[in-house]
Motif scaffolding. Structure first.
Motif, mmCIF file in Angstrom:
data_model
loop_
_atom_site.group_PDB
_atom_site.id
_atom_site.type_symbol
_atom_site.label_atom_id
_atom_site.label_comp_id
_atom_site.label_asym_id
_atom_site.label_seq_id
_atom_site.Cartn_x
_atom_site.Cartn_y
_atom_site.Cartn_z
ATOM 1 N N LEU A 30 -17.513 -13.544 10.921
ATOM 2 C CA LEU A 30 -16.755 -12.684 11.813
ATOM 3 C C LEU A 30 -17.668 -11.723 12.573
ATOM 4 C CD1 LEU A 30 -13.332 -11.813 11.517
ATOM 5 C CD2 LEU A 30 -14.664 -9.730 11.566
ATOM 6 N N ALA A 81 -4.326 -28.749 13.384
ATOM 7 C CA ALA A 81 -3.816 -27.417 13.045
ATOM 8 C C ALA A 81 -4.890 -26.348 13.132
ATOM 9 C CB ALA A 81 -3.206 -27.427 11.652
ATOM 10 N N TYR A 82 -6.109 -26.683 12.810
ATOM 11 C CA TYR A 82 -7.105 -25.614 12.664
ATOM 12 C C TYR A 82 -8.303 -25.720 13.586
ATOM 13 C CZ TYR A 82 -4.318 -24.592 8.631
ATOM 14 O OH TYR A 82 -3.272 -24.276 7.836
ATOM 15 N N GLY A 87 -8.025 -26.795 16.859
ATOM 16 C CA GLY A 87 -7.590 -26.810 18.257
ATOM 17 C C GLY A 87 -8.111 -28.079 18.913
ATOM 18 N N PRO A 120 -2.028 -9.112 7.637
ATOM 19 C CA PRO A 120 -3.325 -9.771 7.548
ATOM 20 C C PRO A 120 -4.194 -9.403 8.749
ATOM 21 C CG PRO A 120 -1.573 -11.373 7.936
ATOM 22 C CD PRO A 120 -0.919 -10.070 7.685
ATOM 23 N N GLY A 127 -7.214 -21.675 6.454
ATOM 24 C CA GLY A 127 -5.781 -21.450 6.520
ATOM 25 C C GLY A 127 -5.474 -20.429 7.583
ATOM 26 N N ALA A 128 -4.214 -20.386 7.954
ATOM 27 C CA ALA A 128 -3.828 -19.506 9.052
ATOM 28 C C ALA A 128 -3.891 -18.057 8.624
ATOM 29 C CB ALA A 128 -2.415 -19.863 9.497
ATOM 30 N N ASN A 129 -3.716 -17.234 9.632
ATOM 31 C CA ASN A 129 -3.559 -15.815 9.433
ATOM 32 C C ASN A 129 -2.458 -15.474 8.446
ATOM 33 O OD1 ASN A 129 -3.946 -13.197 10.562
ATOM 34 N ND2 ASN A 129 -4.501 -14.404 12.363
ATOM 35 N N GLY A 130 -2.821 -14.724 7.426
ATOM 36 C CA GLY A 130 -1.767 -14.314 6.510
ATOM 37 C C GLY A 130 -1.405 -15.355 5.482
ATOM 38 N N GLN A 165 -12.548 -18.580 9.344
ATOM 39 C CA GLN A 165 -11.695 -18.931 10.472
ATOM 40 C C GLN A 165 -12.450 -19.888 11.376
ATOM 41 O OE1 GLN A 165 -8.781 -18.413 10.441
ATOM 42 N NE2 GLN A 165 -8.151 -16.295 9.981
ATOM 43 N N GLU A 211 -14.722 -14.518 5.384
ATOM 44 C CA GLU A 211 -15.032 -14.608 6.805
ATOM 45 C C GLU A 211 -16.399 -14.039 7.153
ATOM 46 O OE1 GLU A 211 -11.887 -13.887 9.456
ATOM 47 O OE2 GLU A 211 -10.321 -14.165 7.964
ATOM 48 N N GLU A 213 -13.633 -8.727 3.306
ATOM 49 C CA GLU A 213 -13.143 -8.600 4.649
ATOM 50 C C GLU A 213 -13.435 -7.179 5.137
ATOM 51 O OE1 GLU A 213 -9.121 -10.639 6.052
ATOM 52 O OE2 GLU A 213 -8.802 -8.925 4.773
ATOM 53 N N VAL A 257 -13.492 -22.738 11.322
ATOM 54 C CA VAL A 257 -13.231 -23.847 10.410
ATOM 55 C C VAL A 257 -14.309 -24.932 10.498
ATOM 56 C CG1 VAL A 257 -11.566 -25.624 9.801
ATOM 57 C CG2 VAL A 257 -10.789 -23.379 10.560
ATOM 58 N N GLU A 275 -1.790 -22.756 2.898
ATOM 59 C CA GLU A 275 -0.752 -22.414 3.864
ATOM 60 C C GLU A 275 0.369 -21.685 3.151
ATOM 61 O OE1 GLU A 275 1.204 -25.265 6.451
ATOM 62 O OE2 GLU A 275 -0.784 -25.739 7.267
ATOM 63 N N ARG A 276 0.748 -20.530 3.687
ATOM 64 C CA ARG A 276 1.830 -19.751 3.102
ATOM 65 C C ARG A 276 1.688 -19.584 1.591
ATOM 66 N NH1 ARG A 276 6.738 -22.856 5.033
ATOM 67 N NH2 ARG A 276 5.280 -24.169 6.144
ATOM 68 N N ASN A 290 -8.175 -18.069 13.723
ATOM 69 C CA ASN A 290 -8.757 -19.402 13.706
ATOM 70 C C ASN A 290 -8.579 -20.032 15.085
ATOM 71 O OD1 ASN A 290 -6.282 -20.774 13.888
ATOM 72 N ND2 ASN A 290 -6.036 -20.777 11.663
ATOM 73 N N GLN A 327 -6.995 -22.310 16.396
ATOM 74 C CA GLN A 327 -5.640 -22.548 16.857
ATOM 75 C C GLN A 327 -4.970 -21.257 17.327
ATOM 76 O OE1 GLN A 327 -4.187 -25.402 17.235
ATOM 77 N NE2 GLN A 327 -2.259 -24.489 17.891
ATOM 78 N N GLU A 328 -5.158 -20.233 16.482
ATOM 79 C CA GLU A 328 -4.563 -18.943 16.820
ATOM 80 C C GLU A 328 -5.221 -18.341 18.060
ATOM 81 O OE1 GLU A 328 -3.503 -17.829 12.208
ATOM 82 O OE2 GLU A 328 -5.475 -17.420 13.046
#
Ligand SMILES: Nc1ncnc2c1ncn2[C@@H]1O[C@H](COP(=O)(O)OP(=O)(O)OP(=O)(O)O)[C@@H](O)[C@H]1O
Ligand SMILES: Nc1ncnc2c1ncn2[C@@H]1O[C@H](COP(=O)(O)OP(=O)(O)OP(=O)(O)O)[C@@H](O)[C@H]1O
Ligand SMILES: [Mg+2]
Ligand SMILES: [Mg+2]
Lengths: 349, 256, 293, 241, 369
Positions: free
Chosen positions: D165, D233-234, D236, B155, D34-37, D195, D162, D83, D197, D211-212, B185, B187-188
């Motif tokens: 970005l 979680a998103y 921070g 990703p 959601g997170a990366n990936g 991202q 995104e 993307e 958020v 997620e996943r 994001n 957090q990351e």
């Protein structure tokens, strides 16, 4: 996963050993049949050229449509130096290789500023110009009438005039060539080359001197071709410019693409398949079409080529590699997946 | 000023009629973390491209470790100890993550075509070393489990991290990062910030471009602001956050 | 005065040959700019066009009809070739695609060999065997036809691509096929059309040249290569430049042959190619590429 | 308007989307975070026809979408701003915008002209570089161009991967405002993968957390913005407050 | 492809290699067809002394490597008694080392004199050939020029092996005949328009123009010569002796002279000509079998086959005996001429084996006698 890797390596070693055994034993299987032997010798010579080209194409990402020119440089250098200047064959072979490397250097410096199609074309142009040289420089090459009376190569004073020793000689060169190429691929140099393939600017910013590596590989591939050319000259003892024009260059390219430039074995496999396919068509086409001439073989060959490349764009080694990876990877692949899942979701928050 | 690791003096670049960078001067001291910010098209990436030797400047000079480096090629600069990442990712997508990072170690190895081809002990030793280094670098950045993945299938966000690992593995004295947080994001980003801070502790020097102001404020020692190719401000994060020109051109009224 | 007439003679020789190269080169450019593929079978379309037309004429068909029919037939061959060979391999590497077109060229040549044998054939000129005399130089009507047809085809294509919106879409297909699809551009249709049109142009070239030099199964290779040089000299994606390149190659060959010697003609055109590539790596008339980091 | 029912997608043997259910209403902005990936890009790609689902169905305006046919899906009024921007390097900015309207170019020429002016109005920066090849633009400029190009298609459903970005903070704000405006004015539905958020949740009506490869949370965007789990979680958030 | 015309158990195996496809196909195809036809006839007539001939023929596709491989195959695998073939000089020359080493009677169909008289002095014990060397053709042509008094000529040859070999012989023999080239030029085999080069020829104002090439390119040059209004007589090579030259060159073909084997004008020969009967028979049979007129190249194959068969009749299947029978062939009446072989002459033909032909009204017309 370490373990799997080691196991895969073990397997590979056995496979290689078995291959070597077959290779060495082959002449005894076809005992006494010089025709089959000479086919094998030709395969070996093509494979040598092809191995150099896999380095160039698969790893440096550069297409050469003029490789036969280097083949020719080797052949004519050997022919002239041994037949007219009285040099020993080995010295002439080395001289041819040096000459080919020098020519590659001179040609490569300007040409490697080009990319993809333009590069392919420039090498084609180079091939045509070298062909013109071979044709017109009659004092050295004998022009279109050919160069004959090339003495055989000697080992410890004994001339290699029959096919069997020549077969082993060529095999030795091929194995050494593949070994050398394989080592390069698996080294810093090979990695740098593949990096260039992926992104020149990034590779460059990481300290990879692009021009230097491309040139080195180009020169190396020229040396491979030149050695093969020298051996050919001593083997057949008659050469003429037609052997080194653009059509042979295209055939070399075809072999490499069939074999797959993504592996150093691509040259050998491609050459073997190419030659065997030709022989096979020669045997099969008349059975299907009794009155057909060689042109049918050309049609069939073209068709097969197209079909093969559509379904195996990475050549035979590409297919083999994929199967191999799938076979060995599924094991640790699963492990990685679960691991990844953990790291992505679980640790958050 | 000669204690500076990197000194940029009146650097300019124009593309035909476009004056992308104009008379920009600043310096980066060893161990410092300097941010370059500015609106889109302000010339930040162009500035990086000139410093790293990807494109030649039309005016001005760059000194690195005391020597002028104008006209040097990127690979020469890498040898001197300067690497970079790219805004538009430039991964070697057909190679594995580990191999990508190993390429980053290129400058630390010496084996050439012959030692490689004949498999001399030197080549073998170096190979092992490169692999170990690359792997430990991946571990540090938290990507070790992806070492054998093909880089191209990762990703977007992860690919950025791989690029950073690749630039850092040879332990260069200066790393240029072009928008390292893009695609992560918050957090990351925070995790990456931690990694970068840890690396700074180890003596790395960073010059980076970033639009994520939270990150910039959190880690930059000094910020250089570009607008329309010119430097409009330079200073500590707090100063910059209050700088009226910067607010007007870049941050907007109710920023951070 | 004699020097003058020689000059004019050489000029027209060059223009004639150049116009043939131009037609084939146009085909190269169109295929390349839509599919990103250098179709080395392009010259064989010329061969097929010429031989088919010859066969139709000999079977008693009116000349114009024969021309139209053979062009249409070759276009169909081109379309078939695109669907069966190019389309399925679209994602492959440059080398693989080049070889696929070479393979196709083997097939075309082999089939022609079966159908027509190795003998060269003659086709009658479009308008009689007469000739024009200009400043003491002799110019065949067929040469005039060749020049006019190539310029006309070029003008038509240029209008089509520049004035219509398709040109942009065509360019988009090769620059970034993925994004092109996201824009709703059907790259498969585009590629089919492009190869078919290129084939048609190639056939036309073959038909025009046949009365001058005869037609045989192996005529494609050399025409193809020369046109290829022309296209590259011009820059590969730029039709007017390819035309200019084609005439440049034609004229250069002709003048070199006329004033120097003819033995090195091939080396001369390939030498030109190398020179151009060395000094202008993207062709003589390259546009900005839009690559940066 | 768009309904996904337990959609599964594989990349090779990697199971990326594991039964995603999603609903986008008429004129609604839906955010996906959601997170990366996690599979966000894969999800958008699947709707746009780039990937084919291995299981499940996708309904657009009550009709199933044809899989794997990107260009046909564009016809139906779905447009993806992908993307990595996917700029045509050597085409000018102007050409990009015109190509954005490729599918409706012939139908309503006048309308396209008007949209062209309007989109340039939204991105004044692009106005100054109409003839520059897209590949030479700065990263942020390219991002603007990609969004603008997407808008030129005047889709019924706009998929944005995104969009913020590489954009300067000021521009992010403008873009988000503009998206909201478009939605309000033209009833364009949107799926917004972000991202950034906070910005996304502030702009959207409804939001999903992926997620996943599975939806783990969804609800009104404003509610999610207030949700502790999301904040932790998103955003921070824990650190900043 | 490989083709075998079968015989019985009691058979003699003869190997053959022709360039039946590829660049030299116009030469090799009629050769292949001629030999196949002859073998069939032979076996139908009961073979020789009850023994049938088994022909094993390979197509080398005009490629040297194919030729070499096929040679080995014939020798090693098929174990033939003798070999004929090698359509082009390059292929023959590449085959010879194998053949000399293996010690097997061999008759080449190619023209180069290197095939039987190598300049490097290597052995040609087993090698024979049936095609007139270019040296012979050139001498015929020069004799004709001298006779006509055209001593200041333009020399144009195609830039390939055929052309350059002709050129070399020309340079070698021209002084002997008092002929001088006022201009010497080359043109490509793929020439579309030779006017550029011909403008220089026009300036040189030769008494005659010699065009040395094969049908297609020679036709272009011939047409161009007339188009430029050059009126000089044109003399060409034996390579244009096909119908397609006349088709391609059209009007311009008329008046062109060239040396050729007698087969081209067989029916015009006086009845006193010793070859006439043989020629007419071959022509009739070939036309009947394949529907087109035989060529001189097919003739070379005819000669090779019959020379070999005669030698086998005399020497049995003993290779050395066959060889010496070949070497002692005298007064053999073939298609290319009347052969007188000897230890020093493994071709056995001289300039008299050729005649001058002129194209008149689109027909080949015998010009001499
Ligand atoms: N090769 C080039 N030719 C013409 N213009 C260029 C070229 N490279 C950059 N530019 C222009 O120069 C300006 C500065 O670009 P640069 O990429 O440095 O901006 P940036 O500050 O990195 O912006 P972003 O934050 O969007 O990445 C832009 O307007 C860009 O369009
Ligand atoms: N073409 C592909 N081939 C194989 N695997 C892929 C491919 N594209 C994506 N993946 C895998 O699918 C998973 C989801 O990727 P995706 O790009 O959809 O994530 P994402 O949520 O968009 O991440 P990011 O926020 O970084 O863009 C990742 O594990 C990635 O490695
Ligand atoms: Mg930037
Ligand atoms: Mg994504």
């Amino acid at each position: 996963m370490e373990q799997d890797q080691r196991m895969a390596d073990g397997w590979k070693r056995w496979l290689l050993l078995a291959g070597a055994a077959v290779w060495l034993g082959l002449p005894w299987l076809v005992f006494g049949n010089n025709y089959v032997l000479s086919t094998l010798i030709l395969i070996g010579l093509y494979a040598l050229v092809g191995t150099g080209m896999t380095l160039l194409m698969g790893y440096a990402g550069q297409i050469s449509l003029g490789q036969a020119a280097f083949y020719g440089i080797g052949a004519y250098a050997s022919a002239y130096l041994t037949a007219h200047a009285g040099w020993p064959a080995w010295l002439a072979l080395a001289a041819g290789a040096v000459l080919a490397a020098l020519v590659a250097l001179v040609v490569g410096i300007p040409v490697f500023r080009l990319r993809e199609h333009y590069l392919a074309l420039a090498t084609l142009g180079f091939g045509v110009i070298m062909f013109t040289f071979f044709k017109e420089w009659k004092g050295i090459t004998g022009g279109l009438n050919g160069f004959f009376g090339i003495p055989p190569i000697r080992i410890a004073g004994v001339p290699l005039q029959s096919d069997l020793p020549f077969y082993y000689l060529v095999s030795l060169f091929v194995l050494a060539g593949v070994w050398f190429a394989r080592n390069i691929v698996r080294s810093r140099v090979g990695r740098a080359l593949r990096a260039i393939h992926g992104s020149e600017v990034a590779a460059n910013s990481l300290g990879v001197n692009i021009t230097k590596y491309k040139l080195q590989i180009f020169m190396l591939s020229a040396v491979y071709a030149s050695i093969a050319g020298s051996l050919y000259a001593h083997y057949v003892t008659f050469i003429n410019p037609d052997l080194f024009g653009i059509v042979p260059s295209i055939y070399f390219l075809i072999m490499v693409v069939i074999g797959g430039a993504g592996s150093v074995w691509g040259g050998l496999i491609g050459a073997a398949v190419y030659v065997c396919l030709g022989e096979w068509l020669k045997a099969v086409v008349p059975l299907l079409l009794p009155d057909a001439g060689g042109e049918f073989e050309i049609v069939f060959f073209g068709l097969l080529l197209v079909i093969m490349l559509i379904y195996m764009p990475n050549g035979l080694t590409g297919v083999a590699l994929k199967g191999w990876r799938r076979f060995w990877k599924t094991g640790w692949r699963r492990q990685v997946d679960s691991h990844k899942a953990r790291s992505i979701g679980g640790e958050r928050g | 000023m000669s204690a500076m690791l990197l000194e940029v003096e009146r650097l300019s670049k124009s593309f035909g009629g476009v004056q992308a960078v104009q008379d920009v001067s600043f310096g980066v001291a060893k161990g410092e973390m300097v941010a370059v910010i500015g609106p889109n098209g302000a010339g930040k990436t162009t500035l990086f491209n000139m410093i790293s030797g990807v494109i030649p400047p039309t005016g001005g000079s760059v000194r690195f470790q005391g020597g002028v480096i104008n006209g040097k090629k990127p690979h020469e600069l890498a040898m001197l100890g300067m690497t970079r990442t790219f805004q538009n990712l430039q991964l070697f997508s057909d190679m594995t993550v580990l191999e990508n990072v190993m390429v980053g170690f290129h400058t630390r190895l010496t084996g050439g075509i012959f030692s490689a081809g004949f498999r001399l002990p030197l080549a073998r030793r170096e190979e092992k070393q490169a692999q170990e280094q690359a792997f430990s670098c991946l571990e540090q950045i938290g990507l070790a489990h992806l070492a054998w993945e093909r880089a191209g299938t990762l990703p977007y966000g992860t690919q950025r991290l791989v690029e950073i690992a690749r630039a850092a593995v040879s332990r260069p004295s200066l790393i240029l990062l072009d928008e390292p947080m893009a695609g992560l994001n918050p957090q990351e980003s925070k995790q990456l910030v931690d990694v970068l801070l840890a690396m700074r502790e180890q003596g790395f020097t960073f010059l980076f471009v970033e639009h994520d102001m939270e990150t910039v404020m959190a880690i930059a020692d000094r910020i250089v602001v570009l607008d329309y190719g010119k430097k409009i401000a330079e200073g500590a994060p707090e100063e910059i956050a209050r700088h009226p020109d910067v607010i007007k051109a870049y941050l907007g009224e109710e920023a951070v | 005065m004699e020097a003058w007439s020689q000059f004019v003679q050489l000029l027209f020789s060059g223009l004639t040959v150049g116009s043939i190269y131009a037609l084939v080169a146009l085909g190269f450019v169109i295929t390349y700019s839509v599919t990103g593929i250098l179709n080395l079978a392009q010259g064989d379309f010329a061969m097929l066009g010429a031989l088919l037309c010859m066969t139709f004429v000999n079977s008693g068909m009116p000349f114009v009809l024969a021309i139209g029919l053979s062009i249409a037939a070759v276009m169909a061959v081109g379309a078939l070739f695109e669907r069966l060979a190019i389309q399925p391999a679209r994602r492959s590497s440059v080398a693989v695609l080049i070889i696929i077109t070479i393979g196709a060229s083997f097939v075309f040549r082999g089939i022609a060999l079966l159908a027509w044998g190795t003998d060269p054939y003659a086709l009658r000129p479009f308008t009689g065997h007469g000739a024009l005399e200009v400043f003491g130089a002799v110019i065949q009507w067929q040469s005039v036809w060749a020049i006019v047809i190539s310029l006309a085809s070029f003008a038509a294509l240029h209008l089509f691509f520049q004035r219509t919106y398709i040109g942009k879409a065509v360019a988009a297909c090769v620059i970034n096929p993925f994004a092109a699809r996201l824009m709703g551009i059907d790259i498969r249709k585009m590629s089919l059309g492009a190869v078919a049109v290129s084939a048609g142009l190639g056939a036309l070239a073959g038909i025009v040249i046949a009365p001058i030099s005869g037609a045989s199964y192996d005529m494609g290779m050399m025409i193809g290569l020369k046109a290829f040089i022309a296209a590259v000299v011009g820059g590969l994606t730029n039709a007017p430049a390819a035309i200019a390149g084609a005439f440049l190659v034609g004229l250069l060959e002709s003048f070199a042959e006329g004033y120097l010697s003819s033995g090195y003609k091939e080396a001369i055109s390939f030498g030109l190619l190398l020179l151009v590539l060395l000094f202008m790596p993207n062709g003589l008339f390259a546009k900005m590429t839009g690559k940066r980091v | 308007m768009l309904v996904l029912r337990s959609v599964h997608v594989h990349h090779g043997h990697l199971h990326v989307l594991k039964g995603v259910d999603l609903h986008v209403g008429e004129g609604e902005i839906v955010a996906i975070v959601g997170a990366n990936g996690a599979g966000k890009s894969t999800l958008l790609g699947t709707i746009a026809g780039v990937y084919a689902p291995t299981e499940g169905e996708i309904l657009f305006e009550h009709k199933p979408l044809p899989y794997g046919k990107v260009e046909h899906i564009v016809d139906k009024g779905i447009c993806l701003v992908p993307e990595r921007r996917q700029i045509f390097d050597s085409l000018s900015v102007k050409d990009h915008l015109l190509l954005g309207a490729y599918r409706r170019q012939r139908r309503d020429r006048q309308e396209v002209k008007r949209d062209y002016e309007r989109v340039l109005g939204l991105f004044p920066k692009l106005q100054t570089m109409l003839d520059r090849p897209g590949g030479l633009l700065s990263g942020g400029e390219q991002q603007m161009l990609a969004i603008a190009r997407g808008l030129m298609a005047r889709p019924k459903l706009l998929l944005l991967d995104e969009p913020s970005l590489g954009l300067a903070p000021l521009v992010v704000k403008e873009v988000m405002g503009m998206l909201r405006g478009l939605c309000d004015q033209f009833h364009t539905a949107m799926i917004l993968v972000e991202q950034n958020v906070r910005a996304a949740l502030q702009t959207a009506d409804y939001a999903y957390v992926l997620e996943r490869g599975a939806i783990v949370l969804h609800g009104k965007a404003a509610e999610l913005l207030a949700d502790e789990r999301v904040a932790e979680a998103y955003l921070g958030a824990a650190d900043r407050r | 492809g490989k083709t075998a015309t079968s015989g019985g158990e009691d058979e003699v195996k003869i190997g053959a290699i022709f360039s039946a496809s590829g660049g030299a196909a116009p030469l090799g195809k009629p050769e292949m067809e001629t030999v196949k036809m002859l073998v069939e006839q032979w076996n139908e007539q009961g073979g020789m002394d009850g023994k049938k001939i088994k022909l094993i023929a390979y197509d080398d596709k005009s490629d040297q490597n194919e030729a070499v491989l096929s040679t080995k195959k014939l020798i090693e695998q098929d174990k033939v008694t003798a070999i004929i073939g090698g359509t082009i000089s390059g292929n023959s020359l590449a085959m010879i080392p194998q053949i000399e080493k293996a010690g097997i009677p061999y008759i080449s169909l190619a023209a180069s004199k290197q095939i039987v008289n190598p300049s490097d002095g290597s052995s040609r014990h087993w090698t024979f050939k049936t095609a007139q060397g270019d040296n012979i053709v050139i001498q015929k042509l020069l004799g004709f020029l001298k006779e006509k008094g055209w001593t200041n000529v333009a020399w144009l040859n195609v830039a390939n092996a055929y052309g350059t070999s002709g050129h070399e012989e020309f340079k070698h023999y021209a002084p002997e005949y008092g002929v001088k080239a006022v201009i010497e030029e080359e043109f490509e085999a793929t020439v579309d328009d030779a006017k550029a080069m011909l403008t220089r020829v026009k300036k040189a104002n030769p008494q005659a123009i010699i065009v040395w090439g094969t049908a297609q390119e020679s036709a272009v040059v011939t047409k161009n010569i007339r188009q430029l209004g050059i009126e000089s007589p044109i003399v060409e090579s034996h390579g244009i002796g096909t119908k397609s030259f006349i088709d391609l060159a059209g009007e311009a073909a008329n008046g062109v002279w060239f040396p050729a084997g007698r087969i081209l004008v067989a029916d015009q020969l006086p009845d006193s000509d010793p070859q006439k009967e043989t020629l007419l028979k071959y022509k009739e049979q070939f036309e009947k079998a394949y529907g087109y007129a035989p060529t001189t190249f097919g003739g070379h194959a005819w000669d090779a086959f019959h020379l070999l068969v005669n030698a086998i009749k005399e020497g049995g299947t003993d290779k050395e005996k066959i060889r010496s029978a070949l070497e002692n062939t005298k007064k053999f009446i073939g298609i290319s001429g009347v052969f007188h072989m000897s230890k020093d002459d493994h071709t056995g033909l001289d300039a008299d084996s050729l005649v001058m032909v002129q194209i008149q009204d689109g027909k080949f017309v015998l010009a001499e006698q």
